[in-house]
Design an enzyme around this catalytic site. Structure first.
Site, short mmCIF file in Angstrom:
data_model
loop_
_atom_site.label_atom_id
_atom_site.label_comp_id
_atom_site.label_asym_id
_atom_site.label_seq_id
_atom_site.Cartn_x
_atom_site.Cartn_y
_atom_site.Cartn_z
N GLU A 184 11.43 -3.95 44.31
CA GLU A 184 12.80 -3.73 43.84
C GLU A 184 12.80 -2.35 43.12
O GLU A 184 12.10 -1.93 42.23
CB GLU A 184 13.27 -4.71 42.74
CG GLU A 184 14.89 -4.57 42.00
CD GLU A 184 14.86 -5.66 40.87
OE1 GLU A 184 14.21 -6.81 41.01
OE2 GLU A 184 16.02 -5.49 40.26
N LYS A 229 14.42 -12.91 33.53
CA LYS A 229 14.24 -12.46 35.09
C LYS A 229 13.74 -11.02 34.95
O LYS A 229 12.86 -10.16 35.57
CB LYS A 229 15.25 -12.56 35.72
CG LYS A 229 15.18 -12.30 37.58
CD LYS A 229 15.30 -10.75 37.70
CE LYS A 229 14.86 -10.29 39.32
NZ LYS A 229 14.79 -9.31 39.47
N ASP A 244 -1.99 -15.52 40.66
CA ASP A 244 -1.01 -16.18 41.07
C ASP A 244 0.47 -16.09 40.20
O ASP A 244 0.40 -16.60 39.09
CB ASP A 244 -1.75 -17.65 41.00
CG ASP A 244 -0.79 -18.81 41.22
OD1 ASP A 244 0.49 -18.77 41.59
OD2 ASP A 244 -1.36 -20.05 41.60
N HIS A 260 20.45 2.19 38.19
CA HIS A 260 19.95 1.62 39.20
C HIS A 260 20.46 2.29 40.44
O HIS A 260 19.60 2.51 41.60
CB HIS A 260 20.49 0.14 39.10
CG HIS A 260 19.73 -0.75 40.05
ND1 HIS A 260 20.12 -1.27 41.26
CD2 HIS A 260 18.59 -1.54 39.76
CE1 HIS A 260 19.35 -2.05 41.86
NE2 HIS A 260 18.36 -2.18 40.81
P1 NAD Z 1 -12.52 -20.12 40.91
O1 NAD Z 1 -12.95 -21.41 40.98
O2 NAD Z 1 -12.69 -19.44 42.45
O3 NAD Z 1 -13.60 -19.18 40.06
C1 NAD Z 1 -13.90 -19.73 38.51
C2 NAD Z 1 -15.31 -19.87 38.69
O4 NAD Z 1 -15.92 -18.86 38.79
C3 NAD Z 1 -15.49 -20.77 37.41
O5 NAD Z 1 -15.54 -22.15 37.37
C4 NAD Z 1 -17.10 -20.21 37.01
O6 NAD Z 1 -18.00 -21.09 37.45
C5 NAD Z 1 -17.22 -19.13 37.86
N1 NAD Z 1 -17.17 -17.68 37.23
C6 NAD Z 1 -18.16 -16.70 37.36
N2 NAD Z 1 -18.10 -15.60 36.49
C7 NAD Z 1 -17.24 -16.23 35.61
C8 NAD Z 1 -16.30 -15.53 34.48
N3 NAD Z 1 -16.86 -14.24 34.20
N4 NAD Z 1 -15.49 -16.25 33.53
C9 NAD Z 1 -15.22 -17.22 34.12
N5 NAD Z 1 -15.79 -18.06 35.16
C10 NAD Z 1 -16.62 -17.45 36.18
O7 NAD Z 1 -11.18 -19.60 40.45
P2 NAD Z 1 -10.00 -20.27 39.56
O8 NAD Z 1 -9.67 -19.44 38.54
O9 NAD Z 1 -10.62 -21.67 38.95
O10 NAD Z 1 -8.98 -20.60 40.39
C11 NAD Z 1 -7.94 -19.77 40.59
C12 NAD Z 1 -7.16 -20.24 41.82
O11 NAD Z 1 -6.48 -21.44 41.70
C13 NAD Z 1 -6.01 -19.22 41.93
O12 NAD Z 1 -5.80 -18.66 43.21
C14 NAD Z 1 -4.62 -20.15 42.07
O13 NAD Z 1 -3.67 -20.00 42.84
C15 NAD Z 1 -5.42 -21.52 42.29
N6 NAD Z 1 -4.73 -22.71 42.08
C16 NAD Z 1 -3.63 -22.54 40.82
C17 NAD Z 1 -3.07 -23.76 40.67
C18 NAD Z 1 -1.90 -23.96 39.34
O14 NAD Z 1 -1.50 -22.80 39.08
N7 NAD Z 1 -1.32 -24.91 39.13
C19 NAD Z 1 -3.70 -25.33 41.07
C20 NAD Z 1 -4.51 -25.17 41.93
C21 NAD Z 1 -5.02 -23.85 42.39
#
Ligand code: NAD
Length: 419
Positions: free
Chosen positions: A82, A260, A276, A374
């Site tokens: 945008e 928005k 996300d 705009h």
């Molecule tokens: P992930 O599971 O890939 O990574 C998190 C893991 O990394 C932790 O559990 C930990 O074991 C490790 N880790 C290593 N270094 C770390 C640090 N410095 N701090 C914290 N953890 C560390 O990622 P995530 O963040 O659990 O998942 C994010 C993804 O999940 C996004 O892509 C999202 O789109 C998706 N998701 C979102 C939803 C929702 O929003 N409702 C639901 C399901 C999945």
């Protein structure tokens, strides 16, 4: 460049802008190349990100300038389609500097996982039974993520709510997990699944859903800024913004559009950093709906000196590890441009950008109307579509705006006249 205050930055070529940003942020040639060269996200990598991949899709990356947050200068990468958003953010950040820029704080990286339990005969008794066994439940959750436990302590607390529903009362347990620099969805979902059998044992009910809540109200970022009346065009503008805010605060139809405008600033940073944006949107809009009606995410007031003060508070389910942040090569370059080292810092930058973007829109609406600024940028897009070369662009845009006729047809007419 040494500072993010760069007069005439928009007049540079794309290559010059990229070089200035690379210097400011310490990007290597390879890192800046991930943004300047098409195809940084290769088909091979893309094929592993989602399913049924057939290719990739590009969007422009712009940078918002002038942001001063807690005394630190930031260049803000923004990925969106945008026109006028990046310019408006930069302009708002410039005006905020007169009174010291943005001040922010953060409640911590705490995400909520919900465990829904139904069919409980005595839900209030069951609620307390779960709380009596808090340490046992947290220990089961933490067995699932030793890495997180080492970094942050992992699951730290429980809340148990009784939610009335059309199928009867539900006992809903919230696991509160410090997900550190991760957004944490996968981490908390795994923990919620692990504690389910224990919750069933303690309640006599049946566990159904075990999933994160995007209403991340233990992970709130806050930002404030004062816009001096001199910097923004006088006390009438202050009053105009306060009146515009009153409209958004009172009326969900207006609040939807005001919010928005806030997401115009927030989503591009969320996308740029590989986070996300659906999770972020869900968090923000549910947070605005906690009272008796959907309302404005920001608040605007006039201080004792007649200046405008703005504040924002929002759930920020974002991270720097996990998700696409570590997979997408351009996201990594954007994180480096932003210069944030923790999820906490990213969340607070996002809050400041949202506040700035809202101010820019409110000020425009309260003064000239949104279309004036705009239209010039919109005219650039249309002139390009009409086939204007870079050399012809400024002249075509100037004529369209001066004649108040901003359309592809008129751009073509002007171009024909120039030949
Ligand atoms: P992930 O599971 O890939 O990574 C998190 C893991 O990394 C932790 O559990 C930990 O074991 C490790 N880790 C290593 N270094 C770390 C640090 N410095 N701090 C914290 N953890 C560390 O990622 P995530 O963040 O659990 O998942 C994010 C993804 O999940 C996004 O892509 C999202 O789109 C998706 N998701 C979102 C939803 C929702 O929003 N409702 C639901 C399901 C999945």
């Amino acid at each position: 460049m040494k500072t993010n205050q760069y007069s005439g930055f928009h007049k540079l070529t794309m290559e010059q802008r990229a070089a200035e940003v690379a210097e400011f942020s310490g990007l290597t040639e390879e890192e800046i190349g991930r943004l300047t060269n098409p195809g940084a996200l290769t088909n091979e990598v893309a094929d592993h990100v989602i399913e049924n991949v057939i290719g990739t899709y590009q969007l422009p990356v712009g940078v918002a300038m002038n942001f001063l947050i807690n005394g630190k200068e930031y260049v803000i990468p923004m990925v969106l389609e945008e026109a006028s958003v990046v310019a408006a953010a930069s302009n708002a950040a410039k005006m905020a500097r007169a009174a010291g820029g943005f001040t922010t704080s953060y409640t911590g990286n705490i995400m909520i996982a919900q465990v829904q339990c139904i069919g409980v005969a005595n839900p209030y008794f069951a609620r307390q039974n779960i709380l009596h066994h808090k340490e046992e439940i947290l220990a089961i959750a933490n067995e699932k993520d030793p890495v997180l436990v080492k970094l942050t302590g992992g699951a730290k607390d429980l809340e148990v709510r009784i939610v009335d529903s059309q199928i009867g009362p539900m006992v809903v347990t919230h696991l509160l997990v410090d997900t550190g620099d991760a957004m944490g969805a996968n981490a908390v979902n795994t923990m919620a699944e692990a504690v389910a059998p224990t919750i069933e044992k303690l309640t006599g009910g049946t566990v159904k859903l075990r999933i994160l809540s995007n209403l991340a109200d233990h992970r709130l970022a806050r930002a404030t800024a004062t816009f001096t009346k001199e910097a923004i065009g006088g006390e009438d503008v202050v009053d105009g913004v306060v009146a515009a805010y009153a409209f958004a605060a009172a009326d969900p139809y207006r609040a939807a559009t005001s919010n928005k405008g806030i997401m115009n600033g927030i989503d591009p940073v969320v996308v740029a950093t590989g986070n996300d944006w659906r999770g972020m949107e869900a968090g923000v809009h549910s947070y605005c709906s906690r009272g008796d009606h959907y309302t404005s995410l920001t608040r605007w007031e006039k201080d004792a000196d007649g200046n405008l003060t703005g504040s924002i508070e929002l759930p920020t389910p974002v991270g720097l590890v996990g998700g696409a942040t570590k997979i997408h090569p351009a996201a990594q370059a954007c994180v480096k441009i932003l210069g944030v080292k923790t999820a906490a810092e990213l969340a607070q930058v996002i809050a400041a950008v949202g506040l700035a973007q809202n101010f820019a829109a409110m000020r425009a609406l309260a003064t000239d109307g949104i279309q004036k600024g705009h239209m010039k940028l919109h005219a650039r897009n249309l002139a390009t579509v009409a086939g204007a070369t870079p050399e012809q662009l400024d002249a075509v845009v100037a004529k369209m705006v001066a004649d108040k006729k901003v359309s592809v047809d008129y751009a073509k007419e002007i171009l024909a006249g120039m030949q």
